[in-house]
Design a protein around this motif. Sequence first.
Motif, PDB file in Angstrom:
ATOM      1  N   PRO A   1       0.812  -1.210   0.000  1.00  0.00           N
ATOM      2  CA  PRO A   1       0.000   0.000   0.000  1.00  0.00           C
ATOM      3  C   PRO A   1       0.845   1.259   0.000  1.00  0.00           C
ATOM      4  O   PRO A   1       1.938   1.280   0.542  1.00  0.00           O
ATOM      5  CB  PRO A   1      -0.772  -0.113   1.325  1.00  0.00           C
ATOM      6  N   ALA A   2       0.316   2.287  -0.632  1.00  0.00           N
ATOM      7  CA  ALA A   2       1.014   3.566  -0.616  1.00  0.00           C
ATOM      8  C   ALA A   2       0.892   4.183   0.764  1.00  0.00           C
ATOM      9  O   ALA A   2      -0.049   3.901   1.504  1.00  0.00           O
ATOM     10  CB  ALA A   2       0.388   4.506  -1.654  1.00  0.00           C
ATOM     11  N   ALA A   3       1.875   5.005   1.103  1.00  0.00           N
ATOM     12  CA  ALA A   3       1.839   5.666   2.402  1.00  0.00           C
ATOM     13  C   ALA A   3       0.613   6.561   2.485  1.00  0.00           C
ATOM     14  O   ALA A   3       0.211   7.185   1.516  1.00  0.00           O
ATOM     15  CB  ALA A   3       3.106   6.502   2.599  1.00  0.00           C
ATOM     16  N   ALA A   4      -0.003   6.582   3.650  1.00  0.00           N
ATOM     17  CA  ALA A   4      -1.206   7.386   3.844  1.00  0.00           C
ATOM     18  C   ALA A   4      -1.068   8.185   5.123  1.00  0.00           C
ATOM     19  O   ALA A   4      -0.379   7.773   6.041  1.00  0.00           O
ATOM     20  CB  ALA A   4      -2.435   6.473   3.925  1.00  0.00           C
ATOM     21  N   PRO A   5      -1.722   9.326   5.201  1.00  0.00           N
ATOM     22  CA  PRO A   5      -1.674  10.104   6.431  1.00  0.00           C
ATOM     23  C   PRO A   5      -2.267   9.313   7.584  1.00  0.00           C
ATOM     24  O   PRO A   5      -3.160   8.493   7.397  1.00  0.00           O
ATOM     25  CB  PRO A   5      -2.546  11.329   6.107  1.00  0.00           C
ATOM     26  N   SER A   6      -1.768   9.573   8.778  1.00  0.00           N
ATOM     27  CA  SER A   6      -2.276   8.886   9.957  1.00  0.00           C
ATOM     28  C   SER A   6      -3.763   9.165  10.145  1.00  0.00           C
ATOM     29  O   SER A   6      -4.195  10.299  10.180  1.00  0.00           O
ATOM     30  CB  SER A   6      -1.505   9.343  11.204  1.00  0.00           C
TER      31      SER A   6
ATOM     32  N   VAL B   1      -3.116  -0.570  19.979  1.00  0.00           N
ATOM     33  CA  VAL B   1      -4.405  -0.336  19.332  1.00  0.00           C
ATOM     34  C   VAL B   1      -4.343   0.903  18.448  1.00  0.00           C
ATOM     35  O   VAL B   1      -4.846   0.910  17.309  1.00  0.00           O
ATOM     36  CB  VAL B   1      -5.523  -0.187  20.388  1.00  0.00           C
ATOM     37  N   ALA B   2      -3.705   1.969  18.961  1.00  0.00           N
ATOM     38  CA  ALA B   2      -3.558   3.188  18.172  1.00  0.00           C
ATOM     39  C   ALA B   2      -2.756   2.927  16.905  1.00  0.00           C
ATOM     40  O   ALA B   2      -3.072   3.462  15.835  1.00  0.00           O
ATOM     41  CB  ALA B   2      -2.879   4.279  19.007  1.00  0.00           C
ATOM     42  N   GLU B   3      -1.744   2.078  17.005  1.00  0.00           N
ATOM     43  CA  GLU B   3      -0.956   1.755  15.813  1.00  0.00           C
ATOM     44  C   GLU B   3      -1.801   0.992  14.801  1.00  0.00           C
ATOM     45  O   GLU B   3      -1.732   1.238  13.600  1.00  0.00           O
ATOM     46  CB  GLU B   3       0.280   0.937  16.178  1.00  0.00           C
ATOM     47  N   GLY B   4      -2.619   0.064  15.296  1.00  0.00           N
ATOM     48  CA  GLY B   4      -3.514  -0.663  14.395  1.00  0.00           C
ATOM     49  C   GLY B   4      -4.449   0.270  13.657  1.00  0.00           C
ATOM     50  O   GLY B   4      -4.752   0.073  12.476  1.00  0.00           O
ATOM     51  N   LEU B   5      -4.911   1.314  14.338  1.00  0.00           N
ATOM     52  CA  LEU B   5      -5.803   2.287  13.708  1.00  0.00           C
ATOM     53  C   LEU B   5      -5.062   3.187  12.721  1.00  0.00           C
ATOM     54  O   LEU B   5      -5.694   3.818  11.870  1.00  0.00           O
ATOM     55  CB  LEU B   5      -6.472   3.148  14.788  1.00  0.00           C
ATOM     56  N   ASP B   6      -3.753   3.243  12.823  1.00  0.00           N
ATOM     57  CA  ASP B   6      -2.947   4.020  11.880  1.00  0.00           C
ATOM     58  C   ASP B   6      -2.659   3.248  10.584  1.00  0.00           C
ATOM     59  O   ASP B   6      -2.132   3.815   9.634  1.00  0.00           O
ATOM     60  CB  ASP B   6      -1.599   4.402  12.516  1.00  0.00           C
TER      61      ASP B   6
ATOM     62  N   VAL C   1       5.188  -3.377  12.144  1.00  0.00           N
ATOM     63  CA  VAL C   1       4.129  -3.038  13.097  1.00  0.00           C
ATOM     64  C   VAL C   1       4.459  -3.535  14.494  1.00  0.00           C
ATOM     65  O   VAL C   1       5.128  -4.547  14.675  1.00  0.00           O
ATOM     66  CB  VAL C   1       2.756  -3.605  12.661  1.00  0.00           C
ATOM     67  N   PHE C   2       3.977  -2.742  15.467  1.00  0.00           N
ATOM     68  CA  PHE C   2       4.052  -3.057  16.886  1.00  0.00           C
ATOM     69  C   PHE C   2       5.474  -3.052  17.446  1.00  0.00           C
ATOM     70  O   PHE C   2       5.759  -3.687  18.458  1.00  0.00           O
ATOM     71  CB  PHE C   2       3.346  -4.380  17.195  1.00  0.00           C
ATOM     72  N   LEU C   3       6.358  -2.338  16.779  1.00  0.00           N
ATOM     73  CA  LEU C   3       7.690  -2.081  17.322  1.00  0.00           C
ATOM     74  C   LEU C   3       7.567  -0.897  18.272  1.00  0.00           C
ATOM     75  O   LEU C   3       6.952   0.109  17.938  1.00  0.00           O
ATOM     76  CB  LEU C   3       8.668  -1.755  16.193  1.00  0.00           C
ATOM     77  N   THR C   4       8.137  -0.998  19.456  1.00  0.00           N
ATOM     78  CA  THR C   4       8.024   0.076  20.440  1.00  0.00           C
ATOM     79  C   THR C   4       9.364   0.768  20.649  1.00  0.00           C
ATOM     80  O   THR C   4      10.429   0.238  20.299  1.00  0.00           O
ATOM     81  CB  THR C   4       7.540  -0.461  21.793  1.00  0.00           C
ATOM     82  N   GLN C   5       9.293   1.946  21.270  1.00  0.00           N
ATOM     83  CA  GLN C   5      10.512   2.688  21.571  1.00  0.00           C
ATOM     84  C   GLN C   5      11.415   1.913  22.523  1.00  0.00           C
ATOM     85  O   GLN C   5      12.634   1.963  22.413  1.00  0.00           O
ATOM     86  CB  GLN C   5      10.165   4.054  22.178  1.00  0.00           C
ATOM     87  N   ALA C   6      10.813   1.187  23.456  1.00  0.00           N
ATOM     88  CA  ALA C   6      11.606   0.401  24.402  1.00  0.00           C
ATOM     89  C   ALA C   6      12.429  -0.670  23.662  1.00  0.00           C
ATOM     90  O   ALA C   6      13.595  -0.909  23.999  1.00  0.00           O
ATOM     91  CB  ALA C   6      10.693  -0.250  25.435  1.00  0.00           C
ATOM     92  N   GLN C   7      11.829  -1.324  22.671  1.00  0.00           N
ATOM     93  CA  GLN C   7      12.569  -2.329  21.900  1.00  0.00           C
ATOM     94  C   GLN C   7      13.716  -1.692  21.131  1.00  0.00           C
ATOM     95  O   GLN C   7      14.824  -2.226  21.083  1.00  0.00           O
ATOM     96  CB  GLN C   7      11.616  -3.029  20.909  1.00  0.00           C
ATOM     97  N   VAL C   8      13.445  -0.533  20.541  1.00  0.00           N
ATOM     98  CA  VAL C   8      14.477   0.181  19.784  1.00  0.00           C
ATOM     99  C   VAL C   8      15.603   0.618  20.709  1.00  0.00           C
ATOM    100  O   VAL C   8      16.788   0.473  20.383  1.00  0.00           O
ATOM    101  CB  VAL C   8      13.856   1.402  19.066  1.00  0.00           C
ATOM    102  N   ASN C   9      15.251   1.130  21.885  1.00  0.00           N
ATOM    103  CA  ASN C   9      16.270   1.581  22.832  1.00  0.00           C
ATOM    104  C   ASN C   9      17.170   0.448  23.300  1.00  0.00           C
ATOM    105  O   ASN C   9      18.342   0.659  23.615  1.00  0.00           O
ATOM    106  CB  ASN C   9      15.594   2.214  24.057  1.00  0.00           C
ATOM    107  N   ALA C  10      16.597  -0.754  23.379  1.00  0.00           N
ATOM    108  CA  ALA C  10      17.364  -1.899  23.859  1.00  0.00           C
ATOM    109  C   ALA C  10      18.298  -2.473  22.806  1.00  0.00           C
ATOM    110  O   ALA C  10      19.241  -3.207  23.127  1.00  0.00           O
ATOM    111  CB  ALA C  10      16.411  -3.000  24.337  1.00  0.00           C
TER     112      ALA C  10
ATOM    113  N   LEU D   1      13.690   3.581  10.730  1.00  0.00           N
ATOM    114  CA  LEU D   1      12.666   3.268  11.725  1.00  0.00           C
ATOM    115  C   LEU D   1      11.291   3.756  11.276  1.00  0.00           C
ATOM    116  O   LEU D   1      11.184   4.665  10.457  1.00  0.00           O
ATOM    117  CB  LEU D   1      13.018   3.945  13.052  1.00  0.00           C
ATOM    118  N   PRO D   2      10.226   3.201  11.870  1.00  0.00           N
ATOM    119  CA  PRO D   2       8.888   3.747  11.631  1.00  0.00           C
ATOM    120  C   PRO D   2       8.841   5.202  12.097  1.00  0.00           C
ATOM    121  O   PRO D   2       9.553   5.589  13.033  1.00  0.00           O
ATOM    122  CB  PRO D   2       7.987   2.854  12.500  1.00  0.00           C
ATOM    123  N   VAL D   3       7.994   6.004  11.482  1.00  0.00           N
ATOM    124  CA  VAL D   3       7.963   7.442  11.775  1.00  0.00           C
ATOM    125  C   VAL D   3       7.548   7.748  13.210  1.00  0.00           C
ATOM    126  O   VAL D   3       7.856   8.828  13.726  1.00  0.00           O
ATOM    127  CB  VAL D   3       7.015   8.180  10.803  1.00  0.00           C
TER     128      VAL D   3
END
Length: 305
Positions: free
Chosen positions: A8-13, A126-131, A253-262, A271-273
């Motif tokens: 899919p093409a990128a779409a606004p949140s 859930v918010a990410e799923g809605l994005d 999907v579902f990558l978090t800042q905590a995982q990235v920091n680790a 990274l995801p935006v």
Amino acid sequence: MTRQRKAPAAAPSAGPDREELRADCGDCFGLCCVALPFARSADFAVDKPAGKPCGNLDAGFRCGIHARLRQEGYRGCTVFDCFGAGQKVSQVTYGGRDWRRAPGTAREMFEVFPVMRQLHELLWYVAEGLDVPVARPVHKQLRRIESRLRDLTRGEPAALLALDVNALRGEVNVLLLRVGELVREQVPGRTRNHRGADLMGARLAGADLRGASLRGALLVAADLSGADLRMSDLIGADLRDADLGGADLTGSVFLTQAQVNAARGDGTTRLPVSLSRPPHWLPQGRGELREAARRRVGRTASEHG
């Protein structure tokens, strides 16, 4: 013949604002520095039981060594993320009454904090799923559960402590699993399923992991440098000390800042935006660092020639 699916093409949140799900230490009573325990290890310099303030917490609920946490042996603090639960408990649940001025609230507040953190983590997913535009078939259900979760976060302490969070996680996970499937289906051909796999120290440099399921995978110290992780599902993946140098995680999907920091990364990691590059990551990629070193050696040689 495998049906070819077009990414899919990128779409606004289109999903909800996630700013309230980001930690704001300025509005928190240092709850992660008090409520949670930690053990002396490579991640923490000392032992600390739950409910005891960290020795580095000052009178204003600030960390006295925040700028030197890694150097002082508190690497674990730099990877923790409360998903905004700290300020919610401090300013909403307890209306700005801190545990020092109202010591009678301390024990309860420290027990409420980890419950709120789990609720906020679920809200983040859930918010990410809605994005995600391709997850539209489950958006209606996600909005219903989002509304329910938000109502729960505004509950009284007793109601929060009575919650069966594990049952709630199971209910939400059914929807998150479907979101991951819908995202992964956008990758042509058969994708890899490493759900829950033990990939500790695995050599996956340059691997094509587009659309892979890495839910709950153990990727501690794995070499994922240069790997293509676009549109992969990374919920719960353990990325501690994993090498993400040059890896592409856009659209995952579902990558978090905590995982990235680790994990370990560099200036070429994509990274995801919604996520930020940790300050302890290398500013350049390996190739760039080698080229810079070569130039320095060349200059030194010419200066002494």
